[in-house]
Design an enzyme around this catalytic site. Structure first.
Site, PDB file in Angstrom:
ATOM      1  N   PHE A  31     -14.266   2.621   3.523  1.00 56.30           N
ATOM      2  CA  PHE A  31     -13.174   1.891   2.895  1.00 56.30           C
ATOM      3  C   PHE A  31     -12.679   2.662   1.676  1.00 56.30           C
ATOM      4  O   PHE A  31     -13.468   3.025   0.807  1.00 56.30           O
ATOM      5  CB  PHE A  31     -13.614   0.481   2.493  1.00 56.30           C
ATOM      6  CG  PHE A  31     -12.444  -0.419   2.287  1.00 56.30           C
ATOM      7  CD1 PHE A  31     -11.818  -1.023   3.360  1.00 56.30           C
ATOM      8  CD2 PHE A  31     -11.932  -0.625   1.016  1.00 56.30           C
ATOM      9  CE1 PHE A  31     -10.698  -1.823   3.173  1.00 56.30           C
ATOM     10  CE2 PHE A  31     -10.807  -1.428   0.816  1.00 56.30           C
ATOM     11  CZ  PHE A  31     -10.195  -2.023   1.909  1.00 56.30           C
ATOM     12  N   VAL A  32     -11.380   2.934   1.637  1.00 51.12           N
ATOM     13  CA  VAL A  32     -10.838   3.779   0.571  1.00 51.12           C
ATOM     14  C   VAL A  32      -9.851   3.012  -0.310  1.00 51.12           C
ATOM     15  O   VAL A  32      -9.196   2.067   0.145  1.00 51.12           O
ATOM     16  CB  VAL A  32     -10.177   5.060   1.147  1.00 51.12           C
ATOM     17  CG1 VAL A  32     -11.197   5.903   1.897  1.00 51.12           C
ATOM     18  CG2 VAL A  32      -9.002   4.726   2.052  1.00 51.12           C
ATOM     19  N   LYS A  69      -7.440   6.910   9.939  1.00 50.63           N
ATOM     20  CA  LYS A  69      -8.872   6.644  10.186  1.00 50.63           C
ATOM     21  C   LYS A  69      -9.069   6.639  11.700  1.00 50.63           C
ATOM     22  O   LYS A  69      -9.186   5.586  12.329  1.00 50.63           O
ATOM     23  CB  LYS A  69      -9.194   5.262   9.602  1.00 50.63           C
ATOM     24  CG  LYS A  69     -10.493   5.155   8.899  1.00 50.63           C
ATOM     25  CD  LYS A  69     -10.739   3.720   8.495  1.00 50.63           C
ATOM     26  CE  LYS A  69     -10.766   3.558   7.017  1.00 50.63           C
ATOM     27  NZ  LYS A  69     -11.139   2.175   6.614  1.00 50.63           N
ATOM     28  N   GLY A 101       0.786  -1.238   0.000  1.00 51.09           N
ATOM     29  CA  GLY A 101       0.000   0.000   0.000  1.00 51.09           C
ATOM     30  C   GLY A 101       0.812   1.279   0.000  1.00 51.09           C
ATOM     31  O   GLY A 101       0.369   2.299  -0.533  1.00 51.09           O
ATOM     32  N   ARG A 145      -5.576  -0.106  -6.967  1.00 52.81           N
ATOM     33  CA  ARG A 145      -4.364   0.426  -6.343  1.00 52.81           C
ATOM     34  C   ARG A 145      -3.736   1.527  -7.204  1.00 52.81           C
ATOM     35  O   ARG A 145      -3.130   2.453  -6.695  1.00 52.81           O
ATOM     36  CB  ARG A 145      -3.356  -0.717  -6.211  1.00 52.81           C
ATOM     37  CG  ARG A 145      -2.523  -0.683  -4.956  1.00 52.81           C
ATOM     38  CD  ARG A 145      -1.445  -1.738  -5.014  1.00 52.81           C
ATOM     39  NE  ARG A 145      -1.770  -3.029  -4.438  1.00 52.81           N
ATOM     40  CZ  ARG A 145      -1.923  -3.271  -3.142  1.00 52.81           C
ATOM     41  NH1 ARG A 145      -1.808  -2.308  -2.259  1.00 52.81           N
ATOM     42  NH2 ARG A 145      -2.188  -4.488  -2.713  1.00 52.81           N
ATOM     43  N   GLU A 177       3.564   4.170   6.109  1.00 50.71           N
ATOM     44  CA  GLU A 177       2.416   3.257   6.008  1.00 50.71           C
ATOM     45  C   GLU A 177       1.289   3.969   5.246  1.00 50.71           C
ATOM     46  O   GLU A 177       1.180   5.206   5.279  1.00 50.71           O
ATOM     47  CB  GLU A 177       2.006   2.865   7.444  1.00 50.71           C
ATOM     48  CG  GLU A 177       0.784   2.005   7.621  1.00 50.71           C
ATOM     49  CD  GLU A 177       0.835   0.594   7.032  1.00 50.71           C
ATOM     50  OE1 GLU A 177       1.075   0.499   5.820  1.00 50.71           O
ATOM     51  OE2 GLU A 177       0.572  -0.367   7.762  1.00 50.71           O
ATOM     52  N   ASP A 178       0.468   3.184   4.553  1.00 51.22           N
ATOM     53  CA  ASP A 178      -0.609   3.801   3.774  1.00 51.22           C
ATOM     54  C   ASP A 178      -1.723   4.360   4.651  1.00 51.22           C
ATOM     55  O   ASP A 178      -2.138   5.499   4.502  1.00 51.22           O
ATOM     56  CB  ASP A 178      -1.173   2.801   2.734  1.00 51.22           C
ATOM     57  CG  ASP A 178      -1.604   1.458   3.332  1.00 51.22           C
ATOM     58  OD1 ASP A 178      -1.470   1.248   4.551  1.00 51.22           O
ATOM     59  OD2 ASP A 178      -2.082   0.609   2.555  1.00 51.22           O
ATOM     60  N   ASP A 211      -5.729  -0.781  -2.086  1.00 51.52           N
ATOM     61  CA  ASP A 211      -6.510  -1.646  -2.974  1.00 51.52           C
ATOM     62  C   ASP A 211      -7.729  -2.228  -2.288  1.00 51.52           C
ATOM     63  O   ASP A 211      -7.911  -2.109  -1.073  1.00 51.52           O
ATOM     64  CB  ASP A 211      -5.644  -2.797  -3.477  1.00 51.52           C
ATOM     65  CG  ASP A 211      -5.376  -3.822  -2.381  1.00 51.52           C
ATOM     66  OD1 ASP A 211      -5.100  -3.406  -1.237  1.00 51.52           O
ATOM     67  OD2 ASP A 211      -5.459  -5.028  -2.646  1.00 51.52           O
ATOM     68  N   ASP A 266      -5.675   2.306  10.887  1.00 53.07           N
ATOM     69  CA  ASP A 266      -7.085   2.067  11.170  1.00 53.07           C
ATOM     70  C   ASP A 266      -7.193   1.801  12.675  1.00 53.07           C
ATOM     71  O   ASP A 266      -7.246   2.739  13.469  1.00 53.07           O
ATOM     72  CB  ASP A 266      -7.467   0.864  10.284  1.00 53.07           C
ATOM     73  CG  ASP A 266      -8.927   0.528  10.264  1.00 53.07           C
ATOM     74  OD1 ASP A 266      -9.708   1.226  10.885  1.00 53.07           O
ATOM     75  OD2 ASP A 266      -9.296  -0.463   9.602  1.00 53.07           O
TER      76      ASP A 266
HETATM   77  P1  5GP Z   1      -4.770  -1.472  11.393  1.00 52.26           P
HETATM   78  O1  5GP Z   1      -3.908  -2.520  12.020  1.00 52.26           O
HETATM   79  O2  5GP Z   1      -4.372  -0.066  11.708  1.00 52.26           O
HETATM   80  O3  5GP Z   1      -6.230  -1.728  11.743  1.00 52.26           O
HETATM   81  O4  5GP Z   1      -4.688  -1.759   9.852  1.00 52.26           O
HETATM   82  C1  5GP Z   1      -4.054  -0.991   8.908  1.00 52.26           C
HETATM   83  C2  5GP Z   1      -4.142  -1.730   7.595  1.00 52.26           C
HETATM   84  O5  5GP Z   1      -5.522  -2.025   7.294  1.00 52.26           O
HETATM   85  C3  5GP Z   1      -3.660  -0.873   6.438  1.00 52.26           C
HETATM   86  O6  5GP Z   1      -2.283  -1.016   6.210  1.00 52.26           O
HETATM   87  C4  5GP Z   1      -4.496  -1.412   5.291  1.00 52.26           C
HETATM   88  O7  5GP Z   1      -3.867  -2.538   4.697  1.00 52.26           O
HETATM   89  C5  5GP Z   1      -5.787  -1.880   5.922  1.00 52.26           C
HETATM   90  N1  5GP Z   1      -6.864  -0.881   5.765  1.00 52.26           N
HETATM   91  C6  5GP Z   1      -7.518  -0.236   6.759  1.00 52.26           C
HETATM   92  N2  5GP Z   1      -8.451   0.599   6.275  1.00 52.26           N
HETATM   93  C7  5GP Z   1      -8.361   0.500   4.921  1.00 52.26           C
HETATM   94  C8  5GP Z   1      -9.051   1.143   3.844  1.00 52.26           C
HETATM   95  O8  5GP Z   1      -9.946   1.987   4.003  1.00 52.26           O
HETATM   96  N3  5GP Z   1      -8.657   0.797   2.583  1.00 52.26           N
HETATM   97  C9  5GP Z   1      -7.679  -0.132   2.322  1.00 52.26           C
HETATM   98  N4  5GP Z   1      -7.395  -0.400   1.051  1.00 52.26           N
HETATM   99  N5  5GP Z   1      -7.010  -0.758   3.326  1.00 52.26           N
HETATM  100  C10 5GP Z   1      -7.355  -0.440   4.610  1.00 52.26           C
END
Ligand code: 5GP
Length: 186
Positions: free
Chosen positions: A163-164, A142, A53, A176, A110-111, A170, A114
């Site tokens: 969800f983006v 987020k 990402g 992507r 990091e992309d 992706d 969440d």
């Molecule tokens: P966390 O451990 O913070 O919950 O997860 C982060 C990961 O969740 C990101 O690196 C990504 O892969 C995935 N993710 C969370 N929200 C989104 C979203 O809105 N779109 C996409 N494509 N991936 C997301």
């Protein structure tokens, strides 16, 4: 957390409204790069992208950094955490760094953050390797979904709990490559 690539894309899923245009992202990335460079207390910076990402974000970010800064890049690939590790956020490292980080200044790119579990786990792993400095740069935050506090030093944009996709993010391997960031209509 489900990584976008773990999702099955149903035929009725579509690319929805644009949250950030490629142009707006470009401007934000430039200002982040300038800030990061000016706040790096060393000549060398190791920029670590989390695959897949963060690929476009990292490549745009480092190309806005000045030549005086000795920028090195590397990547890590991690698996999603499964049901058994959901609350701890423990992820499996599928591809590790090619070099050590001890005594180096590291920036994790990091992309999207969440729940915060993935980044928090990665930071714990990195700290055990004793870098001289460890900072984080995330394109999207987020915030509403956060389950664990995580230090984000540089953030591109805050996003709502939707969800983006696009600009590296992706959905089931799709979208992507889009230059803008969009919401997915499920
Ligand atoms: P966390 O451990 O913070 O919950 O997860 C982060 C990961 O969740 C990101 O690196 C990504 O892969 C995935 N993710 C969370 N929200 C989104 C979203 O809105 N779109 C996409 N494509 N991936 C997301």
């Amino acid at each position: 957390m489900l990584r976008g690539s773990d999702l099955e894309v149903e035929p009725h899923y579509t690319v929805g409204r644009t949250l950030f245009s490629g142009e707006a992202i470009g401007e934000r990335v430039k200002s982040l790069a300038e800030r990061i460079a000016s706040e790096t207390p060393a000549k060398e910076l190791l920029v670590v992208g989390i695959l897949n990402g963060a690929v476009f974000f990292l490549s745009d970010l480092v190309r806005q950094m000045p030549s005086e800064l000795d920028v090195k890049i590397d990547f890590m690939s991690i698996s999603s955490y499964g049901a058994s590790t959901k609350s701890s956020g423990v992820v499996r490292i599928l591809k590790d760094l090619g070099s050590g980080v001890e005594d180096r200044h590291v920036l994790i790119v990091e992309d999207i953050v969440d729940t915060g579990l993935t980044l928090s786990y990665l930071l714990d792993v990195m700290r055990t390797r004793r870098p001289a400095g460890l900072r984080t740069c995330v394109l999207l935050d987020k915030k509403e979904k956060r389950r664990i506090a995580v230090d984000i030093d540089y953030c591109g944009f805050a996003v709502p709990d939707e969800f983006v996709v696009g600009y590296g993010l992706d959905c089931g391997g799709k979208w992507r490559h889009l230059p803008d960031i969009h919401v997915v209509n499920f």
